[in-house]
Motif scaffolding. Structure first.
Motif, PDB file in Angstrom:
ATOM      1  N   LYS A  35       0.972  -1.154   0.050  1.00 56.43           N
ATOM      2  CA  LYS A  35       0.156   0.534   0.364  1.00 56.43           C
ATOM      3  C   LYS A  35       0.743   0.778  -0.165  1.00 56.43           C
ATOM      4  CE  LYS A  35      -4.023  -2.026   2.562  1.00 56.43           C
ATOM      5  NZ  LYS A  35      -3.535  -3.365   1.880  1.00 56.43           N
ATOM      6  N   ASN A  40      -2.001   4.349   4.047  1.00 59.39           N
ATOM      7  CA  ASN A  40      -1.656   3.365   5.643  1.00 59.39           C
ATOM      8  C   ASN A  40      -1.902   4.728   6.478  1.00 59.39           C
ATOM      9  OD1 ASN A  40      -0.634   1.289   4.571  1.00 59.39           O
ATOM     10  ND2 ASN A  40       0.999   1.528   4.858  1.00 59.39           N
ATOM     11  N   THR A  62      -9.120   5.712  -0.723  1.00 61.87           N
ATOM     12  CA  THR A  62      -8.628   3.827  -1.149  1.00 61.87           C
ATOM     13  C   THR A  62      -9.329   4.068  -2.562  1.00 61.87           C
ATOM     14  OG1 THR A  62     -11.018   3.199  -0.781  1.00 61.87           O
ATOM     15  CG2 THR A  62      -9.541   2.634   0.887  1.00 61.87           C
ATOM     16  N   ALA A  65      -5.643   4.804  -4.007  1.00 65.99           N
ATOM     17  CA  ALA A  65      -4.704   3.820  -3.756  1.00 65.99           C
ATOM     18  C   ALA A  65      -4.860   2.731  -5.130  1.00 65.99           C
ATOM     19  CB  ALA A  65      -4.714   3.221  -2.566  1.00 65.99           C
ATOM     20  N   MET A  86      -6.029  -2.951  -2.238  1.00 68.55           N
ATOM     21  CA  MET A  86      -6.580  -1.456  -1.899  1.00 68.55           C
ATOM     22  C   MET A  86      -7.045  -1.509  -0.292  1.00 68.55           C
ATOM     23  SD  MET A  86      -2.483   0.025  -2.112  1.00 68.55           S
ATOM     24  CE  MET A  86      -2.859  -1.854  -2.403  1.00 68.55           C
ATOM     25  N   LYS A 320       2.488  -7.754  -0.352  1.00 64.64           N
ATOM     26  CA  LYS A 320       2.480  -6.860   0.266  1.00 64.64           C
ATOM     27  C   LYS A 320       3.302  -6.387   1.380  1.00 64.64           C
ATOM     28  CE  LYS A 320      -0.811  -8.776   4.110  1.00 64.64           C
ATOM     29  NZ  LYS A 320      -1.786  -9.201   4.593  1.00 64.64           N
TER      30      LYS A 320
END
Length: 362
Positions: A35, A40, A62, A65, A86, A320
């Motif tokens: 991400k 975050n 989101t 992203a 995401m 990830k």
């Protein structure tokens, strides 16, 4: 699809119209992707009751992203893309929040400094609203490439939860499989043609392949033949589940093998591997970008098991936990390596003769 459906029947639908080589090794990712750091931070703001960052702001973050990572997958050259998950946190937790019958009791340590909110099943599981259709539709609108949809499988959803409502995990897994089937029907109606069932618990638990097989039969019931169904398995001893998994009603098996330096490759050579093999050719656990030449060698290991028309190329697992620039480098080099291997196959420069392993028993 049934176990007797010919492999590759639905693979060529993902071949780009302008593909340069006669051979086609479908390139994709397993699912998760690093991400962006700002996402975050946005999550922290959203979870802070004293901050004015609200649900609408979080939705925008989101969406941004997801669009960014989808474009990154396109830039790397992947044939089938994912939004990098995401909107998801952890592969069991995300779905448990969307299934009636689950409750949460607090974080459980899984490895290192990583935790997840391990859920409990406290009543009969039920389907409410769709889990992934909005995610799929957004990604499909953001890309002109085929979109793969990963879904955590019912066996892992059962195995990695506390079961406080069912007599055993088998009964729970079957009820969850019926819910997954309902979700896939909605995804197919929305246009999805590539669905991946994630079952990392399968190869770590001996003798439960029959449960997974029955769960998959429920999952694919009434799903059209043109919809490609994959099964992702990782972290375990594949000899526990092979060749029994060849009876599963799926088109492809996505297997983690690079991390173990292909020590388990021979497991799949005898009896013959009759499905498509989505071979892990980059190590999702090593924060270094493999060279194009190394990945080419890894792809060629897959040709020891299946002919080119049955081979798909992907990383071992979701990436990830890697630095984002490392994840991108792995994907870009993986695509370049796949195209190089295709060109070598076209030119007859690769010997893809395999032995004549015995067919699996009917």
């Amino acid at each position: 699809m049934s176990p007797d459906t010919p492999v590759n029947e639905n693979k060529d639908q993902f071949r780009p119209d302008d593909h340069d080589n006669d051979h086609f090794l479908l390139t994709t990712v397993v699912g998760s992707y690093p991400k962006p750091k700002w996402l975050n931070r946005a999550k922290e703001l959203y979870q802070d009751d004293d901050h004015e960052f609200d649900a609408e702001d979080w939705q925008e973050a989101t969406d941004d992203a997801a669009q960014l990572i989808t474009a990154e997958h396109e830039r790397a050259g992947l044939d089938a893309v994912v939004d990098g998950e995401m909107r998801r946190n952890e592969m069991v937790e995300f779905f448990a929040h969307r299934i009636e019958g689950y409750e949460f009791n607090g974080p459980v340590k899984v490895w290192g400094h990583n935790y997840f909110d391990k859920p409990s099943v406290v009543s009969e599981v039920e389907y409410d609203d769709s889990w992934l259709v909005d995610e799929y539709e957004f990604t499909a609108a953001a890309s002109d490439r085929p979109v793969k949809v990963p879904i955590t499988g019912p066996y892992t959803l059962a195995n990695w939860s506390f079961n406080e409502a069912y007599d055993d995990d088998e009964e729970l897994a079957y009820d969850l499989a019926d819910l997954v089937n309902e979700e896939i029907e909605k995804l197919v109606e929305a246009g999805a043609r590539y669905i991946q069932i994630d079952e990392p618990a399968l190869a770590t638990t001996p003798d439960d392949h029959a449960i997974v097989g029955e769960a998959l039969e429920r999952i694919v019931a009434d799903i059209p033949e043109e919809v490609r169904i994959g099964l992702h398995v990782c972290y375990g001893d594949y000899s526990r589940i092979y060749p029994e998994i060849l009876e599963f009603p799926v088109d492809e098996f996505d297997l983690e093998l690079a991390n173990g330096d292909y020590e388990q490759l021979d497991v799949f050579k005898d009896p013959a591997f009759t499905k498509d093999l989505a071979l892990g050719v980059t190590d999702a656990h090593v924060a270094e970008v493999e060279s194009v030449e190394q990945i080419e060698e890894n792809i060629e290991k897959g040709l020891e098991v299946v002919p080119p028309e049955q081979l798909v190329v992907s990383p071992d697992c979701g990436v990830k936990l890697l630095p984002r620039e490392i994840a991108y480098g792995k994907m870009a080099n993986m695509v370049e390596a796949a195209r190089n291997v295709e060109a070598a196959l076209d030119a007859g420069e690769l010997d893809v003769e395999r032995g004549a392993p015995t067919p699996a028993d009917d």
